[in-house]
Design an enzyme around this catalytic site. Structure first.
Site: not given
Lengths: 307, 252, 307, 252
Positions: B50-52
């Site tokens: 997940f890019e976060c």
């Protein structure tokens, strides 16, 4: 050490200037410092260039309130609702004002803040090759990789150095030392790249709590300009281990901001008619309490003893 | 109509694109559920990014409105930053990436920025987020879209996320490997085919037909010779899906 | 998930090849994986290019034992003793063999590993401008900053991608998930840049211990090739919260390795005559026990609960 | 001889180079003790950086053989990585940096790599470590050396850590600001002077004289007009030093 605990109103008044490049949250969906967003609107600071990978509704609010005329980011909207109505109105019809957008991808803005953070003259990368981001944002340069024998295009990303980064953290001491945990998005890069850092601390603790775990420190307190004690200062966004997301609040904002008039009414109700974040929390009342994380899932014990 | 919704079919079709042991860049909504279905069925060793700044093995326990919500943090395999996770794309260590889009063209280029082009767009969309990076750097890109003529167009007004660009070798010439592997819509599945890498009709979902799908596509959509109906979800796949989607969000 | 807990002997035999570029510790003075250094010497692996900012005595041992013919690093010696005698002998008199040195500064090797870790085509930096490192290591390139109007020289650093990184961590599970705390040197960059990662875990714990605190994970276990349970595998270097530095051990090594003959005797006593690290620990006996950190300075409690 | 050792005088002289509130890149041995003396006397708000990835306010409680030892981790203000701390240099956020060296020349260039030059050195030294970066990027570089004719030379064989290079504007032309501010030896303190930035004799320690110091210097050392004796440690400075150096390591 220097005491840095101040009221949010004073922190914004002292450290943020009209025309500044400002990061308001860089953790993507969590930890958006809405308390600061509201205070900026109340102080009617103008011409901000808001820098964020994903701003959620914070940038949309600042645009609608007339505070933000430039955006440097990868995504502007409302994560729960989709489109940002103020963003669209400003860009498409210049209401309430014209908006300039400096397009990025998440990774390119990450590289730009990293280059700013580390004092690099620029950052070479590849992952926006082929994208029209290279056309709509002329700040990037296309070059050849000098280390490759075959032709190999690379994108050169100039460094971003915000004037101010405003970042929520779970706990801080009065000298600006603090802990942050959970996913970090670009919080670290933004904090290191910015000239000034303002923290919204969910909790103020004794300095010994922070020094007990130097590995959980984002940046040392001497690099922080101001600490504000603002519990749930990131509402309606979530904060790991502290607050759940108030998703319906984002949806309500999305529905109400569909029209300019609706947005102005929302702004009056939730920002302009309230003196500060304490009044906002009081207005939320039980709704905020339901979002408070009360369960316990403690991190495994970790020892820093030296002997 | 069978005992599943069209969204459920899309989720299952997306899950089938994930192979066991693969590293998958997971988006929100449909893809995150698809990732969970894959893990619970044929891909128990897949890894989700997940890019976060989150890496997970198993799906989160609890409703996620966004990828950074507390249930996605709890029990994660890694909580770090965006640069650290997204650099795995640039390092060539991501097998499959999922993105959505407002507009896609026959070479799989996706626009989530400017409908009508840069100068004077009719709609300013939110922008890339991580989509451009995921499209450029995943070994296989998987796109999920609603199938409407105004969305599947001859040529997008703005390439936010590169597909095969102008087709043929143009993606390679731009310095990119990989490319779109499948476009999963609410009517059909499209796949690139031939030396041009143009999207072709690969399968049609139950209740839809070729003519209708072609009529809802903005270019002269060619049909693969081995075209078939999209296999409906198996009992096992539906069971896995219902284990994740306890409230029946995708059944409506 | 895939079980990755193996014996150190098997891990080295399976994952390290003659001629490899290998990182043996990148945490500067702490966490040097001497257990792996010794095992490499016992298996007589040859022609390694050892990559490290500061290798302490590990690289000196590998050079003297004939395993390392190239060094890519900023500093090779013995931090307690000063010079590395095997390093000097090899470079100055080709005993036991010729040695090639790829000079770096600490920050340039950091940038090189970071570029490798992040898939960057190269990293531009400034902090070795003016240094003859640019002359003695022709891998760097001097260029102009394309974003600067005035002439501004920058150094372009090519990425480093080690074949293997061998890194001690405080605790790991059998799937390669792990925690690391205290200062990190270049451990993170080395772990991300390497094709394969071998961990020396001071302690093996249940997977739930690791997932209780995802913020303390260095890299997720799926990126790890092998985990070896080697308590005090970094002796005589220290490990935060676990083991103090055995400074006298470094001094003894320094004195004994002053002559080639003395080094060979040291090597026989502490490496070649011992079958494995368990025997080494047994030989150390009470000396090792005195280095064990027994005090408690726990990190402040941190909650990851979601509701 | 007064009631302090020459090392103690060097430590106190180094401490005086640190101003209150400054960010200091601290090396091991003498500099770390000097940093502690400065914090306990005139610079209570100084900040100490260590290249292994540690930032501290107060000095460590316990013997440090190296900067990464457990006592330096316990109670630190920040435990992070090398890149994160050393980038503060490149970002222009470090006021003063301390390094040692085997060889220094009249323009303050330091060699810790190859005595005799690259090709066929007589002595292969350990190399830069972080010294090149600290010398290039600190606003003021402070060098600590033993004062011998073979160490203070006309021109170093190899510039590991840049001083004023060939003097005059040559450092600026190489793209660098800052530069050496003082060289503290066991006989004297040297400082750059004039448009050439050549090192001059600024003060001589008690028990040493100008002729002796010049005789132990490998170039024609010029003397500053306001030359004086290095002020001996004050009672306060010695008390601070003894509080840190409880075992009297530097008194020997």
């Amino acid at each position: 050490m220097i005491e840095k605990l101040v009221d949010l109103r004073d922190a914004i008044a002292e450290h943020l200037r009209a025309g500044d490049k400002a990061v308001l949250g860089a953790c993507l969906e969590p930890d958006v410092p809405f308390a600061a967003t509201h205070e900026i609107i109340r102080q009617d600071l103008r011409d901000l260039n808001v820098i964020a990978p994903i701003s959620d509704a914070s940038t949309d609010m600042l645009i609608g309130a007339g505070c933000c005329t430039e955006v440097t980011g990868a995504w502007v909207g409302n994560v729960s609702g989709g489109l940002g109505h103020n963003y669209r109105r400003a860009y498409e019809t210049a209401e309430p004002h014209k908006l300039t957008v400096h397009d990025h991808s998440n990774f390119s803005i990450g590289m730009a803040l990293m280059a700013g953070a580390y004092g690099m003259p620029y950052a070479p990368m590849r992952s926006i090759l082929g994208s029209d981001i290279l056309r709509s944002n002329p700040e990037f340069r296309l070059a050849e990789n000098p280390f490759s024998e075959a032709a190999e295009p690379v994108v050169l990303v100039p460094p971003l150095k915000p004037n101010v980064a405003i970042l929520p953290v779970q706990r801080a001491d009065r000298f600006g030392n603090h802990h942050h945990w959970g996913s970090r998005g670009l919080v670290f890069e933004a904090a290191m790249a910015a000239e000034k850092v303002i923290l919204l601390a969910d909790e103020i603790v004794e300095p010994e709590v922070i020094t007990s775990d130097p590995s959980r420190v984002l940046i040392p307190g001497y690099l922080v300009s101001a600490v504000c004690h603002v519990p749930a200062g990131m509402h309606p966004s979530p904060m790991t281990g502290r607050w759940q997301r108030d998703n319906e609040f984002f949806n309500e904002y999305h529905r109400q901001s569909r029209s300019r008039q609706g947005f102005l009414e929302w702004l009056d109700e939730w920002v302009l008619s309230l003196p500060d974040h304490a009044a906002y929390r009081e207005k939320l009342g039980a709704r905020l309490e339901r979002l408070r994380i009360v369960g316990a899932a403690p991190a495994a014990e970790t020892n820093f003893a030296a002997a | 109509m069978a005992d599943y919704s069209i969204q459920e079919l899309m989720i299952v079709a997306a899950a089938r694109e994930i192979r066991d042991g693969e590293v998958v860049f997971v988006g929100m909504r449909l893809p995150i559920t698809a990732y969970g279905v894959a893990r619970l069925t044929h891909a128990p060793n897949a890894v989700g990014l997940f890019e976060c700044g989150i890496v997970r093995y198993g799906p989160a326990d609890g409703m996620l409105y966004t990828m950074g919500d507390p249930p996605n943090q709890l029990g994660a395999a890694w909580a770090t930053g965006l640069v650290q996770v997204m650099s795995l794309l640039q390092r060539g260590r991501v097998d499959a990436g999922f993105i959505g889009g407002a507009e896609i063209d026959r070479f799989g280029n996706i626009n989530t920025s400017y409908i009508g082009g840069i100068g004077n767009p009719t709609i300013k969309l939110p922008g890339s987020g991580g989509a451009a990076d995921i499209a450029a750097m995943s070994k296989r890109l998987l796109a999920i879209m609603n199938h409407e003529k105004r969305r599947l167009v001859q040529r997008v007004d703005y390439v936010t996320s590169p597909g095969y660009l102008d087709g043929g070798e143009s993606r390679k010439k731009a310095g990119l490997d990989g490319g779109p592997a499948a476009v999963i819509t609410d009517r059909a599945i499209l796949r690139p085919h031939g030396s041009d890498n143009e999207l072709h009709l690969a399968s049609v979902h139950e209740g839809h037909d070729v003519d209708e799908v072609r009529g809802q596509t903005g270019w002269d959509l060619k049909v693969l010779p081995d075209l078939d109906e999209t296999p409906p979800p198996t009992a096992e796949e539906l069971a896995a899906l219902h284990e994740i989607d306890k409230d029946g969000f995708w059944r409506r």
